[in-house]
Design an enzyme around this catalytic site. Sequence first.
Site, PDB file in Angstrom:
ATOM      1  N   GLU A  89      -5.118  -8.117  -3.312  1.00  0.00           N
ATOM      2  CA  GLU A  89      -3.740  -8.152  -3.780  1.00  0.00           C
ATOM      3  C   GLU A  89      -3.304  -9.605  -3.962  1.00  0.00           C
ATOM      4  O   GLU A  89      -3.612 -10.471  -3.137  1.00  0.00           O
ATOM      5  CB  GLU A  89      -2.862  -7.464  -2.732  1.00  0.00           C
ATOM      6  CG  GLU A  89      -1.373  -7.563  -2.964  1.00  0.00           C
ATOM      7  CD  GLU A  89      -0.577  -7.071  -1.765  1.00  0.00           C
ATOM      8  OE1 GLU A  89       0.636  -6.842  -1.931  1.00  0.00           O
ATOM      9  OE2 GLU A  89      -1.160  -6.916  -0.661  1.00  0.00           O
ATOM     10  N   TRP A  90      -2.596  -9.872  -5.052  1.00  0.00           N
ATOM     11  CA  TRP A  90      -2.053 -11.211  -5.254  1.00  0.00           C
ATOM     12  C   TRP A  90      -0.705 -11.308  -4.543  1.00  0.00           C
ATOM     13  O   TRP A  90       0.178 -10.474  -4.733  1.00  0.00           O
ATOM     14  CB  TRP A  90      -1.859 -11.512  -6.734  1.00  0.00           C
ATOM     15  CG  TRP A  90      -1.230 -12.858  -6.961  1.00  0.00           C
ATOM     16  CD1 TRP A  90       0.106 -13.143  -7.065  1.00  0.00           C
ATOM     17  CD2 TRP A  90      -1.912 -14.108  -7.058  1.00  0.00           C
ATOM     18  NE1 TRP A  90       0.293 -14.490  -7.241  1.00  0.00           N
ATOM     19  CE2 TRP A  90      -0.921 -15.114  -7.238  1.00  0.00           C
ATOM     20  CE3 TRP A  90      -3.256 -14.483  -7.026  1.00  0.00           C
ATOM     21  CZ2 TRP A  90      -1.253 -16.453  -7.379  1.00  0.00           C
ATOM     22  CZ3 TRP A  90      -3.574 -15.827  -7.162  1.00  0.00           C
ATOM     23  CH2 TRP A  90      -2.586 -16.795  -7.332  1.00  0.00           C
ATOM     24  N   LEU A  91      -0.565 -12.303  -3.692  1.00  0.00           N
ATOM     25  CA  LEU A  91       0.694 -12.559  -3.018  1.00  0.00           C
ATOM     26  C   LEU A  91       1.172 -13.957  -3.395  1.00  0.00           C
ATOM     27  O   LEU A  91       0.399 -14.927  -3.299  1.00  0.00           O
ATOM     28  CB  LEU A  91       0.539 -12.463  -1.497  1.00  0.00           C
ATOM     29  CG  LEU A  91       0.171 -11.089  -0.939  1.00  0.00           C
ATOM     30  CD1 LEU A  91      -0.075 -11.184   0.563  1.00  0.00           C
ATOM     31  CD2 LEU A  91       1.266 -10.070  -1.225  1.00  0.00           C
ATOM     32  N   ASP A 191      -9.581 -16.315  13.277  1.00  0.00           N
ATOM     33  CA  ASP A 191      -9.715 -17.671  12.728  1.00  0.00           C
ATOM     34  C   ASP A 191      -8.320 -18.193  12.399  1.00  0.00           C
ATOM     35  O   ASP A 191      -8.051 -18.665  11.284  1.00  0.00           O
ATOM     36  CB  ASP A 191     -10.595 -17.643  11.474  1.00  0.00           C
ATOM     37  CG  ASP A 191     -11.078 -19.029  11.052  1.00  0.00           C
ATOM     38  OD1 ASP A 191     -10.894 -19.994  11.815  1.00  0.00           O
ATOM     39  OD2 ASP A 191     -11.633 -19.136   9.942  1.00  0.00           O
TER      40      ASP A 191
END
Length: 287
Positions: A89-91, A191
């Site tokens: 998904e592009w955020l 991480d």
Amino acid sequence: MRSPEHPGRPGAAFPIQRTTPVGGGCINAAWCIESGTTRYFVKTNSAAKLPLFEAEAAGLAALAASHTLRVPHPVTSGVTGNEAFLVLEWLDLGGHGSAAQFGQQLAALHRTTAPRFGFASDNTIGATPQSNPWTDNWIDFWRDQRLGFQLELAARNGFGGSLQTRGERLMGKLNGLFDGYQPQPSLLHGDLWSGNYGYTQAGEPVIFDPAVYYGDREADIAMTELFGGFPADFYSTYQEAWPLDAGYSVRKTLYNLYHILNHANLFGGSYPRQAEGMMERLLRELA
């Protein structure tokens, strides 16, 4: 890159109208692909790296399923030509948000637990393999799958001598760092440094690039302190939501030792000496 199938509609074509490189990574190439008003974030690497992308997708899916912190939802992965790819998904990141909200949501994430320590699949920490076999005892897991793994890798990389001697001594005494403390298997990002979180334009906290497993939540908090630290509101709100054990102030060095050993194996430089110093401090605590 070739035009893939439509990530949201298997079998349908996704005609790429624009491909824009995205900076910030040192392991994979990253792109924004667009078709009309639809955008996706895509990572690519050699075809042999597909298992790494599949493991990342599994970790993101586990984080998303907790319904706590926002993550880029994994859409699909696969191989096209000689390239492996992961579509997310592009955020739109780069906004400003509440560190207090971030701390509260991370505490909620950590309340997502499992019966044992580990994860359903192995993954990576940076470019290094990370082994996650299901394990009943946390000290055994940390000794064998984290410190022991990194020390064996360090030996193969030519880092012997006092690094190995001190490492062996420390691994033999780990129980002494957990007197009266029994961590539960919390879902961890794995991480969590400042480069792996941000805020959407609407101010929503987002975490990404995980190395997911179930472990002591202190390991996540420790890493937030390793490279400069997070805002004070993050820590105060986390503590309000779920106070840390008093022994954390010592154990955070143990947990960050894993990451410093990993940096020693990846980059060399001053990291082996830093790891030795951390081991020495922990051994003094155990004397």
